[in-house]
Design an enzyme around this catalytic site. Structure first.
Site, short mmCIF file in Angstrom:
data_model
loop_
_atom_site.label_atom_id
_atom_site.label_comp_id
_atom_site.label_asym_id
_atom_site.label_seq_id
_atom_site.Cartn_x
_atom_site.Cartn_y
_atom_site.Cartn_z
N ASP A 194 32.07 47.23 31.94
CA ASP A 194 31.81 46.12 33.15
C ASP A 194 30.22 45.68 32.99
OD1 ASP A 194 34.29 46.34 33.98
OD2 ASP A 194 34.03 48.01 35.43
N HIS A 198 38.01 41.95 48.44
CA HIS A 198 37.11 42.06 49.17
C HIS A 198 37.77 41.95 50.78
CE1 HIS A 198 34.56 42.24 45.94
NE2 HIS A 198 33.77 43.11 46.37
#
Length: 762
Positions: free
Chosen positions: A605, A698
């Site tokens: 990542d 989110h």
């Protein structure tokens, strides 16, 4: 010489704000209780800064979610869809804009979120119509002024903080392409003037207007509207002292603006760009009576100030302008650092003695003032401390390896097209393969388990057994959903960077070093204090166990070197790229051990690759040279058949995709749902495989099959279908299991629908 602060952390010493907001969202507390928590945090912050003898103390730097979203509410910049929601109060409207709203027949997505300049803080992006109207909608700032009057001993100390009009427009986006948001300046400036006049009527003498746009490569249009805005503010608000602040870089390139702009004080960042001082002093010494605020204390790192260097700058400024025209402050808001180093009890004393959190940083301003007035003992002690502890852990072998990087260390064996063919033959994945980014919900049960293990209330054997149970359960859930490439869920990890910092030599984790990332999301950036190396396996055991539980492919999950670097507090005694290369070699060793253990897909990542980008384009090449090199060190040692993934999120990527392609990851997954695939215009020529995220993790809302299919369809018009992956925007750590499972079910249905309805016409 006035001492002031640009902003103070707002989460509370024990993350009280996070806990209260999440309790409110889950209906466990009411709004008066939430407001009470906010009031208590503000009171503590103001009293702490007053005790530190600051001459000007920021007000309105507190926010329940995001200070840019606060500005949108203050200015009435509220998209129409949110005004139609059946909500009775501004607080719920505010949270709906930040998190989305899904109830009964109502289903409205959250507003777009992106990174605040080159930091890991995320803000809610304002949205502007062509005929955007501005008006005072929220009275938060005025209420908090009245509140601060009751706490602070003198009204003269109160300094309200607002994002300036030009930076606010810059941070937003146009809903339609028929206008430029800077064209709205004549609409927005009168509202700012009304706000300033109302503050003056409350007895305020100083206002801080944050204009970080000043450190960017401003266009001529932006310069023109800047001059217009501040000429109007100066003309109509002449009784208010305006402190214009810039931070995160230098403003030398934009100094011509101030030949036509009049403000009482200008703040410059001498931490990120110390070299600008000479030019700015020469500009202002004769041209203006402006007060210069020197940003000397690092608001983005946790090392003590080098008083010798800071005092030299102060003395140089005083010599040029006179002491009455000098202010001193941190370079930026202290939002980006933890609150109090005294809350750390288990850090080695030699390291702790070098550390300075928000409370200590405002005390450093007092020390600097005392030194300038003749207290040489403080200067002597500080210089000795920095010299003795600048390199607590040093390893010549690690330094040497980071300096001697060969070309074969940063190259895969073969070109992507050859690798892709081998990987397809090996994996036999369907079109539009589905996966997740890595983490699954971190439940209260998991957090309690970790706390028990940390406190040695349970054995390692018991802890490992429990974690394995969570992994087995997560794999079963993924198989039931029908995902193609599975993950182990990261239940053993507190945070994607902190986990690795606990296992790498030369790094440490704090106990209470929390900073806000977005909303109620707080992180504890690790501290890089010495040369970094890998001692033992970090993830292999867990990933290997996960693979043993399924016949499907399991992704190995690692955090990349640039993200570990950017999301840590980095040592300040060597070039940053040396530290990046040290971390990269450590990750490379882990990648190779995962491959040896039979893991065929490994994700490294790098969500922070954009975040570290310098704000001025002239500095981009140097940054990408070392940051991409660091990624390729970590990823290039594997065989062609091993598929390397990377992930990026919540930044503006449109202008850097040509650099991202140089990372040469086989697959990149990237955030794109909140912006409704806007980045497709930039990535249509991306040469490797890509998963543009099709749902926003989110927000608690559950995306429908149709909306996700529409995003896949949109992507398929720009990208070769054979190269498209289907995935969420980011990891699912912050979501609840019910939300995650329903969303992933819908996502896999959308992928299956795409396999039937979309035809590869490339």
């Amino acid at each position: 010489m006035l001492k002031h602060n640009l902003g103070y952390p707002r989460i509370g010493k024990q993350r009280e704000l996070k806990k209260a907001c999440e309790a409110y969202w889950s209906n466990r507390i009411d709004s008066p209780t939430l407001f009470e928590v906010g009031m208590k945090i503000r009171k503590e912050n103001w009293e702490t800064q007053e005790k530190a003898n600051l001459d000007l103390i920021p007000c309105n730097d507190f926010s329940f979610y995001d200070h840019v979203l606060d500005m949108s509410l203050l200015l009435g910049v509220i998209p129409e869809s949110y005004l139609s929601i059946p909500i009775n109060n501004n607080l719920d409207l505010y949270f709906a804009m930040a998190r989305g709203f899904q109830k009964d027949v109502w289903d409205i997505q959250a507003m777009e979120m992106t990174k605040w300049f080159n930091t890991n803080y995320h803000y809610i992006v304002p949205e502007f119509d062509k005929n955007q109207k501005f008006s005072i909608f929220s009275h938060k700032i005025f209420d908090e002024i009245e509140e601060s009057k009751k706490i602070l001993k003198s009204i003269e100390k109160i300094k309200p903080v607002l994002i300036g009009p030009i930076s606010y427009l810059f941070l937003g986006k146009e809903k339609e392409k028929s206008f430029h948001r800077m064209d709205l300046v004549e609409n927005i400036v009168p509202v700012y003037i009304n706000i300033i006049k109302k503050l003056k009527n409350q007895g305020i003498n100083w206002i801080q207007l944050d204009e970080p746009i000043l450190v960017l490569d401003m266009s001529e249009k932006e310069k023109d509207v800047f001059q217009y805005a501040y000429n109007e503010i100066s003309r109509l608000c002449s009784e208010m002292n305006v402190l214009l602040t810039s931070y995160f870089d230098g403003i030398s390139e934009n100094m011509s603006i101030f030949q036509k702009v009049s403000v009482q004080a200008l703040h410059i960042d001498l931490v990120e760009n110390p070299y600008q001082l000479k030019k700015i002093l020469s500009f202002f010494s004769e041209e203006s009576k402006i007060i210069l605020s020197l940003g000397l204390v690092d608001g983005r790192n946790i090392w003590k100030n080098n008083y010798f260097n800071s005092v030299k700058k102060i003395e140089k400024a005083i010599e040029s302008l006179g002491e009455s025209r000098i202010m001193i402050a941190p370079n930026c808001s202290l939002l980006h650092v933890p609150i109090d180093v005294d809350n750390e009890h288990f850090i080695h004393i030699d390291i702790k003695n070098r550390m300075s959190f928000a409370r200590q940083k405002i005390d450093e301003l007092n020390d600097l003032e005392k030194i300038v007035k003749g207290d040489t003992n403080i200067l002597r002690n500080n210089s000795s401390l920095i010299e003795e502890s600048s390199s607590i852990f040093s390893d010549p072998k690690i330094k040497e390896r980071a300096k001697n990087i060969k070309n074969q260390d940063i190259q895969r064996n073969n070109h992507f097209h050859i690798r892709q063919k081998k990987q397809r033959e090996k994996f036999r994945l369907p079109l539009f393969p589905t996966t997740t980014i890595g983490s699954f919900p971190q439940t209260k049960e998991i957090r309690n388990l970790r706390n028990q293990f940390r406190k040695q209330e349970i054995s390692k054997k018991k802890y490992d057994e429990k974690i394995k149970n969570f992994i087995t359960d997560a794999i079963k859930k993924q198989e039931e959903i029908g995902l193609d490439v599975l993950v182990h869920g990261e239940f053993e990890r507190t945070d994607m960077v902190e986990y690795f910092s606990d296992k790498l030599k030369g790094m440490l984790s704090t106990e209470n070093g929390w900073v806000q990332s977005y909303g109620s999301r707080c992180v504890k950036p690790p501290v890089i204090y010495g040369d970094v190396s890998r001692v033992n396996d970090m993830t292999v055991e867990w990933i290997r166990f996960a693979q043993s539980q399924t016949n499907k492919l399991i992704k190995g999950m690692l955090t990349g070197p640039v993200t570990i670097l950017q999301w840590s507090f980095v040592r300040d005694d060597q070039p940053i790229f040396h530290t990046a290369y040290q971390i990269a070699w450590a990750i490379r060793e882990e990648v190779l051990d995962l491959e040896k253990s039979g893991i065929q897909i490994i994700q490294i990542d790098e969500p922070a690759i954009r975040e570290g980008l310098p704000l001025k384009k002239k500095d981009w090449k140097c940054y990408f040279d070392w940051s991409i090199k660091a990624f390729r060190i970590s990823s290039s040692g594997v065989k062609d058949e091993t598929q390397i993934h990377t992930h990026m999120c919540y930044s503006e990527f449109n202008d850097i995709f040509k650099y991202i392609a140089d990372m040469d990851a086989d697959v990149i997954t990237i955030e794109s749902s909140r912006s409704k695939m806007e980045l497709l215009n930039a990535i249509f020529s991306y040469p490797n495989e890509i998963g543009p995220g099709i749902y926003d993790i989110h927000s608690p809302r559950i995306p429908t099959v149709v909306e996700m299919f529409d995003l896949i369809k949109k992507a398929s018009k720009k990208l070769p279908i054979k190269n498209i992956w289907v995935n969420p925007d980011c990891g699912l750590k912050t979501r609840k299991w019910k939300e995650a499972l329903m969303s992933l079910h819908n996502m896999t249905k959308a992928a299956k629908m795409a396999r039937i309805k979309l035809i590869d016409i490339s």
